[in-house]
Design an enzyme around this catalytic site. Structure first.
Site, PDB file in Angstrom:
ATOM      1  N   HIS A   1      -5.581 -50.851 -36.380  1.00  0.00           N
ATOM      2  CA  HIS A   1      -6.920 -50.821 -36.971  1.00  0.00           C
ATOM      3  C   HIS A   1      -7.950 -50.585 -35.871  1.00  0.00           C
ATOM      4  CE1 HIS A   1      -4.707 -53.595 -39.816  1.00  0.00           C
ATOM      5  NE2 HIS A   1      -5.054 -52.608 -40.576  1.00  0.00           N
TER       6      HIS A   1
ATOM      7  N   TYR B   1     -15.814 -52.458 -45.217  1.00  0.00           N
ATOM      8  CA  TYR B   1     -15.448 -51.170 -45.812  1.00  0.00           C
ATOM      9  C   TYR B   1     -16.688 -50.507 -46.389  1.00  0.00           C
ATOM     10  CZ  TYR B   1     -10.689 -52.742 -45.231  1.00  0.00           C
ATOM     11  OH  TYR B   1      -9.518 -53.173 -44.692  1.00  0.00           O
TER      12      TYR B   1
ATOM     13  N   HIS C   1     -11.345 -47.744 -49.679  1.00  0.00           N
ATOM     14  CA  HIS C   1     -11.414 -49.002 -50.447  1.00  0.00           C
ATOM     15  C   HIS C   1     -11.992 -48.798 -51.835  1.00  0.00           C
ATOM     16  CE1 HIS C   1     -10.694 -53.347 -49.999  1.00  0.00           C
ATOM     17  NE2 HIS C   1     -10.078 -52.971 -48.899  1.00  0.00           N
TER      18      HIS C   1
ATOM     19  N   GLU D   1      -3.200 -50.555 -52.937  1.00  0.00           N
ATOM     20  CA  GLU D   1      -3.317 -51.895 -52.367  1.00  0.00           C
ATOM     21  C   GLU D   1      -3.520 -52.956 -53.448  1.00  0.00           C
ATOM     22  OE1 GLU D   1      -5.597 -52.106 -48.829  1.00  0.00           O
ATOM     23  OE2 GLU D   1      -6.422 -54.047 -49.331  1.00  0.00           O
TER      24      GLU D   1
ATOM     25  N   ARG E   1       1.186 -47.963 -51.605  1.00  0.00           N
ATOM     26  CA  ARG E   1       0.612 -48.873 -50.635  1.00  0.00           C
ATOM     27  C   ARG E   1       0.467 -50.294 -51.143  1.00  0.00           C
ATOM     28  NH1 ARG E   1      -1.277 -49.719 -46.341  1.00  0.00           N
ATOM     29  NH2 ARG E   1      -3.174 -50.915 -46.338  1.00  0.00           N
TER      30      ARG E   1
ATOM     31  N   GLU F   1       1.429 -51.243 -42.300  1.00  0.00           N
ATOM     32  CA  GLU F   1       0.161 -51.735 -41.754  1.00  0.00           C
ATOM     33  C   GLU F   1       0.443 -52.883 -40.794  1.00  0.00           C
ATOM     34  OE1 GLU F   1      -2.735 -52.981 -44.634  1.00  0.00           O
ATOM     35  OE2 GLU F   1      -4.341 -53.005 -43.134  1.00  0.00           O
TER      36      GLU F   1
HETATM   37 MG    MG Z   1      -6.867 -50.881 -47.946  1.00  0.00          MG
END
Ligand code: MG
Length: 439
Positions: free
Chosen positions: A158, A191, A245, A295, A316, A372
């Protein structure tokens, strides 16, 4: 062969030596029956304001237990109650070896199935059952899933910057640490950075919302220019990612992905909210920017059409949010058939048990794409010995039987959960007119 010759053949068959025979018997006899004796729920802040919920399933074999993660920091109390009051009593006396059967029956036990809390509860149980099975077999879980398909699990780092220069500096720092895959976020305020109009600025309704206001067109205009600058400085060797996001609506998501194509992204994540998945068909028609999605997925019918229609490139999900290793493995297999890859979510709020569950699926699946990253402070490594470790952009499990980690309950108890501000709610972003922006 006549009967007499057959009898001669039998007589000539060498007798298995006694020791080899014993060894063979040991390896082929059935395992003794096993039952679930207790289900404990363990919560902890980990000394870092985490909101972790773990389950520990104890069996009739002394010292044999499994650990699972129900990672969902926004509904901690509901998950604890569901585990303690509902799933736990239901599991007592059942055979922990029947993972698939328990996964199915536990999932239908609530009649109304799926949804985040149900899935978290199911996932915690599922991870603990795989942990038990692996320990019983004396093998890491990935061996039970078919063995390693790669030497280690590549992770993305990140990186973020408040301005273009600091974004480049963050990418260069990740590269120096050995990461080949780097997610780049921009601006301050989490985000959506690059798309917020500062508090009090701009044309707003009288007496209304005055906080930072997300503006879709500003975001679509800002972020491609940031990546243009970053690519000019670091070149095209690092694989760059970006997470929207779910902040964009249909046609703006299409236009954003089209504008990002020159920067050869490894993927753009969640450019659309799960309520607008049909727009991925439009994105496919205008560009080849890879899409990572899911997500916040909690139901198979969110990801199945995206995979089977090849509308996305990476799925994801968070393993603890979809029902654990059993479901993640099925998704990975579905992905394999359709040429889609996995990119299981981990994130900063998440825990080492969920990370390790992802690791076992990642390392044993041909459909693996990327994982991730999430790194933990020393006190967490002490509390959860055997945590996976990230070195130079790769995640390494402990290779111990089961999931490969343990949970020190005494240390966990030293760090109880802290009170949740706003009831633990995820923050709500808003647009200039005060309306809600989807997270
Ligand atoms: Mg995400």
């Amino acid at each position: 062969m006549n009967r007499r010759n057959f009898a001669k053949t039998l007589a000539a068959t060498p007798v298995m030596p006694a020791l080899a025979n014993q060894e063979y018997e040991k390896r082929t006899r059935g395992l003794p029956p096993l039952t679930i004796k207790d289900v404990k729920v363990i919560t902890t802040s980990g000394g870092r304001r985490y909101r972790w919920v773990f389950v520990k399933i104890l069996t009739s074999e002394p010292g044999l237990y499994g650990i699972g993660s129900a990672a969902n920091q926004y509904q901690v109390d509901a998950i604890v109650a569901a585990l303690e009051k509902s799933l736990g009593p239901w599991l007592i006396g059942k055979d922990p070896g029947r993972i698939e059967d328990l996964w199915q029956s536990a999932g239908f036990r609530t009649y109304w199935r799926q949804g985040p809390v149900n899935n978290n509860v199911l996932a915690a149980m599922d991870m603990a059952l795989w942990d038990i099975k692996g320990k019983r077999a004396g093998m890491p879980v990935y061996e039970l899933l078919g063995g390693k398909t790669r030497d280690a699990v590549a992770c993305y780092d990140h990186a973020g910057g408040r301005d273009r220069e600091s974004a480049v500096a963050a990418v260069e720092k990740s590269i120096s640490q050995g990461f080949r895959h780097i997610r780049v976020q921009y601006g301050s305020g989490g985000y959506g950075g690059g798309g917020f109009i500062p508090p009090g600025k701009g044309s707003r309704p009288e007496g209304g919302y005055s906080g930072p206001a997300f503006d879709e067109e500003l975001y679509v205009d800002t972020i491609p220019k940031v990546f243009d600058y970053v690519r000019a400085k670091v070149g095209f060797e690092p694989k760059l990612l970006h997470d929207v996001h779910s902040h964009l609506s249909g046609i703006n998501a299409v236009e954003f992905c089209r504008r990002m194509q020159p920067y050869q992204m490894f993927f753009i994540e969640d450019v659309l909210p799960p309520e607008q998945l049909a727009w991925y068909r439009q994105i496919r028609q205008v560009c080849a920017t890879p899409q990572a999605v899911g997500e916040v997925f909690a139901h198979p019918y969110e990801y199945i059409p995206l995979i089977t229609e090849r509308l996305i490139d990476f799925v994801r999900c968070r393993v603890a949010a979809i029902g654990g290793i059993t479901q993640a493995r099925k998704i990975a297999t579905l992905c394999e058939f359709f040429g889609v890859r996995t990119a299981f979510q981990e994130g900063g709020d998440n825990d080492p048990v969920n990370q390790m569950a992802s690791y076992h699926v990642d390392i044993s699946s041909t459909a693996f794409g990327i994982q991730e990253e999430n790194q933990f402070p020393p006190q967490v490594h002490e509390m959860i010995p055997g945590c996976a470790q990230i070195r130079s952009g790769y995640l390494y499990g402990s290779d111990r039987p089961g999931l490969g980690l343990d949970l020190n309950e005494q240390l966990a108890a030293k760090h109880p959960l802290e009170p949740f501000p706003r009831g633990g709610a995820y923050q709500t972003d808003r647009a200039m007119d005060g309306s809600v922006v989807k997270p």
